[in-house]
Design an enzyme around this catalytic site. Structure first.
Site, mmCIF file in Angstrom:
data_model
loop_
_atom_site.group_PDB
_atom_site.id
_atom_site.type_symbol
_atom_site.label_atom_id
_atom_site.label_comp_id
_atom_site.label_asym_id
_atom_site.label_seq_id
_atom_site.Cartn_x
_atom_site.Cartn_y
_atom_site.Cartn_z
ATOM 1 N N TYR A 30 -0.613 -5.899 6.559
ATOM 2 C CA TYR A 30 -0.140 -6.024 5.177
ATOM 3 C C TYR A 30 0.185 -4.650 4.590
ATOM 4 C CZ TYR A 30 -0.081 -7.853 0.389
ATOM 5 O OH TYR A 30 0.289 -8.216 -0.881
ATOM 6 N N LYS A 49 3.885 -3.240 3.601
ATOM 7 C CA LYS A 49 4.207 -2.988 2.184
ATOM 8 C C LYS A 49 4.607 -1.519 1.978
ATOM 9 C CE LYS A 49 3.571 -7.104 0.327
ATOM 10 N NZ LYS A 49 4.699 -7.891 -0.202
HETATM 11 P P1 NAP Z 1 1.197 -16.862 -1.698
HETATM 12 O O1 NAP Z 1 0.503 -17.656 -2.747
HETATM 13 O O2 NAP Z 1 0.613 -16.768 -0.332
HETATM 14 O O3 NAP Z 1 2.715 -17.366 -1.592
HETATM 15 C C1 NAP Z 1 3.566 -16.789 -0.635
HETATM 16 C C2 NAP Z 1 4.941 -17.409 -0.752
HETATM 17 O O4 NAP Z 1 5.778 -16.801 0.243
HETATM 18 C C3 NAP Z 1 4.966 -18.914 -0.467
HETATM 19 O O5 NAP Z 1 5.909 -19.532 -1.304
HETATM 20 C C4 NAP Z 1 5.428 -18.964 0.978
HETATM 21 O O6 NAP Z 1 6.076 -20.177 1.352
HETATM 22 C C5 NAP Z 1 6.430 -17.827 0.956
HETATM 23 N N1 NAP Z 1 6.838 -17.392 2.299
HETATM 24 C C6 NAP Z 1 6.068 -16.908 3.287
HETATM 25 N N2 NAP Z 1 6.818 -16.638 4.368
HETATM 26 C C7 NAP Z 1 8.097 -16.957 4.043
HETATM 27 C C8 NAP Z 1 9.330 -16.909 4.725
HETATM 28 N N3 NAP Z 1 9.431 -16.478 6.001
HETATM 29 N N4 NAP Z 1 10.466 -17.283 4.058
HETATM 30 C C9 NAP Z 1 10.382 -17.707 2.776
HETATM 31 N N5 NAP Z 1 9.239 -17.816 2.089
HETATM 32 C C10 NAP Z 1 8.110 -17.443 2.714
HETATM 33 O O7 NAP Z 1 1.360 -15.348 -2.179
HETATM 34 P P2 NAP Z 1 1.357 -14.691 -3.657
HETATM 35 O O8 NAP Z 1 -0.023 -14.232 -3.960
HETATM 36 O O9 NAP Z 1 2.084 -15.551 -4.599
HETATM 37 O O10 NAP Z 1 2.188 -13.361 -3.352
HETATM 38 C C11 NAP Z 1 3.530 -13.173 -3.760
HETATM 39 C C12 NAP Z 1 3.886 -11.723 -3.556
HETATM 40 O O11 NAP Z 1 2.964 -10.890 -4.302
HETATM 41 C C13 NAP Z 1 3.780 -11.248 -2.113
HETATM 42 O O12 NAP Z 1 4.802 -10.330 -1.841
HETATM 43 C C14 NAP Z 1 2.424 -10.560 -2.071
HETATM 44 O O13 NAP Z 1 2.345 -9.611 -1.032
HETATM 45 C C15 NAP Z 1 2.405 -9.917 -3.442
HETATM 46 N N6 NAP Z 1 1.072 -9.539 -3.914
HETATM 47 C C16 NAP Z 1 0.141 -10.487 -4.177
HETATM 48 C C17 NAP Z 1 -1.119 -10.103 -4.653
HETATM 49 C C18 NAP Z 1 -2.178 -11.105 -4.999
HETATM 50 O O14 NAP Z 1 -3.299 -10.699 -5.373
HETATM 51 N N7 NAP Z 1 -1.911 -12.394 -4.922
HETATM 52 C C19 NAP Z 1 -1.426 -8.734 -4.824
HETATM 53 C C20 NAP Z 1 -0.454 -7.793 -4.534
HETATM 54 C C21 NAP Z 1 0.799 -8.205 -4.083
HETATM 55 P P3 NAP Z 1 5.261 -21.428 2.016
HETATM 56 O O15 NAP Z 1 4.685 -22.203 0.852
HETATM 57 O O16 NAP Z 1 6.319 -22.168 2.757
HETATM 58 O O17 NAP Z 1 4.201 -20.859 2.912
#
Ligand code: NAP
Length: 227
Positions: free
Chosen positions: A151, A155
């Site tokens: 990760y 990133k």
């Molecule tokens: P999440 O709940 O795991 O959701 C991830 C999303 O990405 C889902 O809609 C998933 O689709 C989609 N995805 C994964 N692989 C894909 C692919 N090959 N093509 C298209 N869609 C795909 O994650 P989140 O927490 O919302 O995170 C969103 C962003 O914020 C990410 O970039 C993550 O790194 C960043 N972020 C999150 C946090 C945190 O604390 N949550 C902190 C820092 C950064 P499916 O439903 O089909 O699996």
């Protein structure tokens, strides 16, 4: 304004789409499962347009570009939100490189090839913004342990890509930035994080920056953070 959000079916992507729609924009709800894209768009309202898009698939990207060209003729905002593998179970020294490679396909090459594939549509837009949803875990300054290697390294690479794309597109008026949403209570973030609405607000901020706003930066809650 027309925005496309990847991984818009759940978590931060869905909330980012919801907030952009609430602000009166048209949003392309991109999800790798057709049903998830349709269900989400139907739930979010009439200006939400479903699109099946796996960011690792060049065929999907080509098909998406064709569909968007036919339907809208342009795109203003691209939010590269989709990401995988917050690999808390491993460290850099013993990391399974297959996991790292898989992460790179989605977290780095996905956004990269999507920008390349959608560039003609973005060039035809009038409010060009690219938001790469990154993480403090990708900050070189903060990288003091080998945890979450797939990760963190992907990133960091996404941050590097952000700088390069911003430089290449600066003369055309594009604003290209990386945004950390903070620790957010989603499927990826797990319980205990901040509300998803707060994390998404920083993404929407970068997606709706006024002309002349910052480009090539790394932000959390609209404030610059260390690379
Ligand atoms: P999440 O709940 O795991 O959701 C991830 C999303 O990405 C889902 O809609 C998933 O689709 C989609 N995805 C994964 N692989 C894909 C692919 N090959 N093509 C298209 N869609 C795909 O994650 P989140 O927490 O919302 O995170 C969103 C962003 O914020 C990410 O970039 C993550 O790194 C960043 N972020 C999150 C946090 C945190 O604390 N949550 C902190 C820092 C950064 P499916 O439903 O089909 O699996």
């Amino acid at each position: 304004m027309i925005a496309l959000v990847t991984g818009a079916n759940r978590g931060l992507g869905r909330e980012t789409a919801r907030q952009l729609l609430a602000a009166g924009h048209t949003v392309v709800i991109a999800a790798r499962q057709d049903g998830a894209a349709r269900d989400t768009a139907a739930a979010l309202g009439e200006h939400a347009y479903p699109l099946r898009l796996d960011v690792t698939s060049t065929a999907d990207i080509a098909a998406a570009a064709g569909e968007l060209q036919g339907r809208f003729g342009h795109l203003d905002v691209l939010v590269n939100n989709a990401a995988i593998h917050y690999d808390t179970w491993q460290h850099a020294l013993g990391a399974d490189l297959a996991v790292v490679r898989e992460a790179a396909e989605t977290n780095v090459f996905g956004p990269w090839q999507l920008v390349q594939g959608l560039l003609p549509l973005l060039r035809a837009g009038s409010h060009q913004r690219i938001v790469n949803v990154s993480s403090g875990a990708g900050s070189l300054t903060e990288m003091t342990s080998g945890s979450t290697p797939a990760y963190s390294v992907t990133k960091a690479a996404l941050n590097a890509l952000t700088r390069m794309l911003a430089a290449d597109l600066r003369g055309e008026g594009f604003l290209v930035n990386a945004v950390c949403p903070g620790w957010v209570a989603t499927d990826m973030g797990g319980p205990g994080g901040r509300p998803v609405s707060e994390g998404a607000a920083g993404i929407v901020w970068a997606a709706t920056l006024p002309d002349g706003g910052p480009t090539g930066g790394f932000f959390r809650d609209g404030k610059a953070i260390a690379w």
